[in-house]
Design a protein around this motif. Structure first.
Motif, mmCIF file in Angstrom:
data_model
loop_
_atom_site.group_PDB
_atom_site.id
_atom_site.type_symbol
_atom_site.label_atom_id
_atom_site.label_comp_id
_atom_site.label_asym_id
_atom_site.label_seq_id
_atom_site.Cartn_x
_atom_site.Cartn_y
_atom_site.Cartn_z
ATOM 1 N N THR A 16 -4.404 -3.052 86.757
ATOM 2 C CA THR A 16 -3.092 -3.183 86.160
ATOM 3 C C THR A 16 -2.661 -4.532 87.097
ATOM 4 O OG1 THR A 16 -2.036 -1.904 87.709
ATOM 5 C CG2 THR A 16 -2.673 -0.984 85.537
ATOM 6 N N LEU A 17 -1.787 -5.186 86.551
ATOM 7 C CA LEU A 17 -0.970 -6.405 87.447
ATOM 8 C C LEU A 17 -0.476 -5.923 88.641
ATOM 9 C CD1 LEU A 17 0.055 -9.124 87.128
ATOM 10 C CD2 LEU A 17 2.062 -8.466 86.119
ATOM 11 N N VAL A 18 0.232 -4.577 88.634
ATOM 12 C CA VAL A 18 0.615 -4.150 89.925
ATOM 13 C C VAL A 18 -0.382 -3.972 90.917
ATOM 14 C CG1 VAL A 18 1.932 -1.951 90.954
ATOM 15 C CG2 VAL A 18 2.636 -2.928 88.659
ATOM 16 N N LEU A 21 -1.216 -7.398 92.380
ATOM 17 C CA LEU A 21 -0.325 -7.840 93.253
ATOM 18 C C LEU A 21 -0.289 -7.174 94.535
ATOM 19 C CD1 LEU A 21 2.931 -8.324 90.674
ATOM 20 C CD2 LEU A 21 1.546 -9.923 91.788
ATOM 21 N N VAL A 22 -0.544 -5.734 94.579
ATOM 22 C CA VAL A 22 -0.694 -5.052 95.847
ATOM 23 C C VAL A 22 -1.907 -5.727 96.716
ATOM 24 C CG1 VAL A 22 -1.348 -2.825 97.057
ATOM 25 C CG2 VAL A 22 0.407 -3.026 94.877
ATOM 26 N N VAL A 23 -2.964 -5.653 96.020
ATOM 27 C CA VAL A 23 -4.047 -6.296 96.800
ATOM 28 C C VAL A 23 -3.916 -7.763 97.400
ATOM 29 C CG1 VAL A 23 -6.566 -7.281 96.422
ATOM 30 C CG2 VAL A 23 -5.731 -4.977 95.720
ATOM 31 N N LEU A 24 -3.105 -8.813 96.498
ATOM 32 C CA LEU A 24 -2.818 -9.888 97.019
ATOM 33 C C LEU A 24 -1.742 -9.752 98.143
ATOM 34 C CD1 LEU A 24 -2.332 -11.854 93.609
ATOM 35 C CD2 LEU A 24 -4.507 -11.976 95.477
ATOM 36 N N ALA A 25 -0.878 -8.977 98.220
ATOM 37 C CA ALA A 25 0.155 -8.881 99.266
ATOM 38 C C ALA A 25 -0.363 -8.498 100.827
ATOM 39 C CB ALA A 25 0.982 -7.755 98.844
#
Length: 160
Positions: A16-18, A21-25
């Protein structure tokens, strides 16, 4: 497929998009930690850092003298320095400028044509003073005119 209360849901593979985003953070935080950690072994121990610290403290001392109209003295030797005021209680140490600063191992401070203690006069009457800081082959000069302090690298002229 999953059946919930009469409805059939198909499971989709992927993220999912979330989750993305968590992995990128997490990757961003780790990259920041690595970037800040590079060269940390010498951080705070280098001669350039010490030259900048001395210049900052000289500027602070000049500001203190201008505001309070009371002279200060910079007492120094090869291992460190301290700012004092004659009318301070017992130790003479000026609170705003802290206790004696001891230089890290290998860093030496030399007064270039100036003797310790150096008076910092509220009228700015003192001549230009220069200090040399050296560690191995790295050398820096701090020039103080009573109001401002300049820091510059030097290639010769400051003993080790």
């Amino acid at each position: 497929m999953t059946r919930v209360g009469g409805h059939i849901f198909k499971r989709r593979s992927g993220m999912t998009l979330v989750e993305i985003l968590v992995v990128l953070a997490i990757v961003g935080v780790m990259a920041g930690v690595v970037t800040l950690g590079v060269g940390a072994a010498d951080r705070g121990m280098g001669v350039e850092t010490e030259a900048n610290r001395l210049a900052d403290r000289l500027r602070l001392a000049a500001d203190d003298v201008l505001v309070t109209r009371r002279p200060l003295s910079l007492s120094f030797d090869g291992e460190g320095y301290v700012f004092t005021r004659g009318d301070e209680a017992a130790t003479g140490v000026v609170d705003a400028l802290g206790e004696r600063h001891t230089l890290p191992a290998g860093v030496r401070l030399i007064g270039l044509g100036v003797a310790s203690p150096l008076a910092i006069d509220p009228d700015g009457a003192q001549p230009v003073a220069a200090f040399g800081l050296a560690k191995g082959d790295r050398r820096w000069r701090v020039t103080f005119d009573g109001l401002n302090a300049l820091v510059e690298p030097v290639t010769e002229g400051i003993p080790r």
